[in-house]
Design a protein around this motif. Structure first.
Motif, short mmCIF file in Angstrom:
data_model
loop_
_atom_site.label_atom_id
_atom_site.label_comp_id
_atom_site.label_asym_id
_atom_site.label_seq_id
_atom_site.Cartn_x
_atom_site.Cartn_y
_atom_site.Cartn_z
N GLN A 254 0.82 -1.21 0.00
CA GLN A 254 0.00 0.00 0.00
C GLN A 254 0.86 1.27 0.00
O GLN A 254 0.52 2.26 -0.64
CB GLN A 254 -0.96 0.00 1.20
N GLU A 255 1.97 1.22 0.71
CA GLU A 255 2.89 2.37 0.71
C GLU A 255 3.45 2.61 -0.69
O GLU A 255 3.53 3.76 -1.15
CB GLU A 255 4.03 2.13 1.70
N PHE B 153 3.05 5.70 -6.03
CA PHE B 153 2.80 5.72 -7.47
C PHE B 153 1.43 6.32 -7.82
O PHE B 153 1.00 6.21 -8.98
CB PHE B 153 2.89 4.30 -8.05
N ASP B 154 0.75 6.91 -6.84
CA ASP B 154 -0.60 7.45 -7.05
C ASP B 154 -0.73 8.27 -8.32
O ASP B 154 -1.62 8.05 -9.15
CB ASP B 154 -1.02 8.32 -5.85
N TYR B 155 0.19 9.23 -8.47
CA TYR B 155 0.09 10.16 -9.60
C TYR B 155 0.25 9.43 -10.92
O TYR B 155 -0.52 9.64 -11.87
CB TYR B 155 1.14 11.26 -9.48
N LEU B 156 1.24 8.56 -11.00
CA LEU B 156 1.50 7.82 -12.25
C LEU B 156 0.36 6.87 -12.57
O LEU B 156 -0.04 6.74 -13.74
CB LEU B 156 2.81 7.05 -12.11
N ILE B 157 -0.19 6.22 -11.54
CA ILE B 157 -1.33 5.31 -11.75
C ILE B 157 -2.53 6.08 -12.30
O ILE B 157 -3.19 5.65 -13.26
CB ILE B 157 -1.69 4.58 -10.44
N GLU B 158 -2.78 7.22 -11.69
CA GLU B 158 -3.91 8.05 -12.14
C GLU B 158 -3.65 8.59 -13.54
O GLU B 158 -4.55 8.60 -14.39
CB GLU B 158 -4.11 9.20 -11.15
N ASN B 159 -2.42 9.03 -13.80
CA ASN B 159 -2.08 9.60 -15.10
C ASN B 159 -2.21 8.58 -16.22
O ASN B 159 -2.61 8.91 -17.34
CB ASN B 159 -0.64 10.14 -15.04
#
Length: 404
Positions: free
Chosen positions: A252-253, A258-264
Motif C-alpha cells: 500500500q505504501e 505511485f498514485d500520480y502515475l497510476i492516475e495519469n
C-alpha cells in the motif's frame, strides 16, 4: 606518508600542520625536480601537488609519474589557487590526477579525502601481503605434505581473521561510497540548477537551444538516478536484522507513492491478501517499487494498464510447488499486460546494467531488477519471470514465511 609539493614554503607549512593534527605523516618538496627525486627514493601513499611552479609544473610532474611503472599508481591531488578555469581542471584529470581542488579549501573535506586515499593505499598493501602469503602457503604445501592438515587448520584460522578484517574494510568502503556519491551528486545538482536558469532567462526564443538544454537536463537526471541506484545496490551487502513484515502494508505504501502515475496512466491495480513474512521492510519496498514501477513504465500505449499482485502459500521453495494453507513459503506474482519481452533474454534482465529496451523511449539505469534479485536472494528466496513480447510479463517471487 603524504608528499606535499609547492614552491611556496608558507603553503607547505600550513598544509603540513593541518595534516599532522590528524596524525598523518608528511614530507615536502619545494619544486617539481625535488619531488621527482624524493618519489624515486620513497614510497608515498598520496601526493598533494601545486599546479603552478617554476621549472617543472605540476602537470609535467604528474605526466612523468604516469609514465613510470613504479609511480604510475600513486594518487595525486592537485591543489591550486590560480589555475581554477575548467581547462586546467580537465588537464589535471587528463594527466592522471585523482582529484583537482581549487582554493580556498574546505579543510574538513580535504582531510576526509586524504584519509580515504591513505586507507585505500593500506588496503592495497594488505591485499598484496595476503596474496604473497597465499603464494608462500602453496609452496609450503608442496614441500611439506606430511604437515598438510596442521597447516590447513592454521591457515583456516588466519583466513577467518582476515575475513573479519575484510568485512570491516567493506563497511569502511560503504562509507566511502556514500562520500563519493555525495561528491558526484552535488555538481550534477548544480548543473541542473544553472542550466534551468539559463534556459528560463536567456533561451526562451531559441527553440534549438532549448532542445539542447532539455537534452542536457535529461542526461543530468539520468546520471543522478544512476548514482542513486548504484548506491542502493552497494548498500545491499550491509547486515540488517529481519523483522515481521506485513507485505500488505508495504504494498500500500508503494502504491501510494505511485498514485500520480497510476492516475495519469488510468492504470487498474488488482491485489489479493499478501502474507506476513520475516524480512527487511525497506528492502521489500524496493522490490515492489521496482516491479510495479517497471509494469507502469513498460505498459505501452495501446490499452489500459492492468497490474495484478497475487499471493498464495506453497509447500516447497520452488516456482512449481503445489499450494497449501499449511505451506511455509509464499509465491507472489506481479503480472501486467504491457509490452513484455522475449524469454530468451530472461538471464539478462536480472544482471546489473542490462536493459532490453530503447532507453530513449523507456528511461532507466538497468539496475532495478538486479537490486530486486539481490534482495530476494538475501531473503533466502527465488525470483524469475515469464513473458511474451507484446503480451505482458509476470514476475514470480518465492519467499520463506519465517527466517530460520
Amino acid at each position: 606518508m603524504v608528499l606535499i609539493v609547492d614552491d611556496i614554503r608558507a603553503n607547505i607549512i600550513a598544509l603540513k600542520k593541518t595534516l599532522e593534527l590528524h596524525n598523518i605523516d608528511v614530507d615536502s618538496a619545494e619544486s617539481g625536480e625535488e619531488a621527482l627525486k624524493k618519489i624515486l627514493k620513497t614510497d608515498y601513499c598520496l601526493i598533494i601537488m601545486d599546479v603552478q611552479m617554476p621549472g617543472l609544473d605540476g602537470f609535467e610532474v604528474v605526466k612523468i609519474l604516469s609514465g613510470n611503472k613504479r609511480t604510475k599508481d600513486i594518487p595525486v591531488i592537485f591543489l591550486s589557487a590560480l589555475n581554477t578555469e575548467k581547462k586546467y581542471i580537465f588537464k589535471g584529470y587528463e594527466t592522471g590526477a585523482v582529484e583537482y581542488i581549487t582554493k580556498p579549501v574546505d579543510s574538513d573535506l580535504l582531510i576526509l579525502k586524504v584519509k580515504t586515499f591513505i586507507k585505500i593505499y593500506e588496503q592495497q598493501h594488505e591485499l598484496k601481503a595476503i596474496k604473497d602469503l597465499l603464494s608462500k602457503e602453496i609452496k609450503i604445501r608442496k614441500e611439506a605434505q606430511d604437515n598438510l592438515e596442521i597447516k590447513i587448520a592454521e591457515r583456516t584460522k588466519e583466513l577467518v581473521q582476515k575475513n573479519e578484517e575484510l568485512e570491516l574494510r567493506n563497511h569502511e568502503l560503504q562509507q566511502f561510497s556514500w562520500v563519493v556519491s555525495h561528491d558526484l551528486n552535488e555538481p550534477i545538482r548544480k548543473i541542473q540548477i544553472f542550466i534551468k536558469i539559463i534556459k528560463d532567462l536567456y533561451l526562451k526564443s531559441d527553440d534549438k537551444a532549448v532542445d539542447y538544454v532539455n537534452r542536457t537536463i535529461k542526461s543530468a537526471e539520468r546520471m543522478q538516478t544512476l548514482i542513486t541506484d548504484l548506491l542502493a545496490y552497494s548498500r545491499l551487502s550491509a547486515q540488517v536484522k529481519p523483522e515481521k513484515t506485513d507485505l500488505n502494508e508495504v504494498l500500500q505504501e508503494v502504491l501510494s507513492d505511485f498514485d500520480y502515475l497510476i492516475e495519469n496512466k488510468d492504470a487498474e491495480i488488482k491485489t489479493n491478501e499478501l502474507p506476513t513474512v520475516d524480512s527487511i521492510p525497506s528492502q521489500m519496498r524496493q522490490v515492489f517499487q521496482n516491479l510495479i514501477g517497471n509494469a507502469l513504465k513498460f505498459s505501452g500505449n495501446e490499452q489500459k494498464p492492468v497490474i495484478e499482485i497475487t499471493s498464495e502459500l506453497i509447500l516447497e521453495k520452488s516456482f512449481d510447488s503445489v499450494t497449501s494453507p499449511e505451506g511455509n513459503f509464499c509465491r507472489i506474482t506481479v503480472k501486467d499486460n504491457g509490452i513484455g519481452f522475449d524469454e530468451i533474454y530472461l538471464d539478462r534482465i536480472f544482471i546489473i546494467f542490462q536493459s532490453l529496451n530503447d532507453r530513449q523511449t523507456y528511461e532507466g539505469t538497468g539496475i532495478g531488477l538486479a537490486i530486486a534479485k539481490k534482495i530476494i536472494e538475501k531473503h533466502n528466496g527465488l525470483i524469475t519471470a515469464k513473458s511474451k513480447q507484446g503480451e505482458g510479463a509476470s514476475f514470480i517471487i518465492v519467499l520463506p514465511l519465517t527466517n530460520k
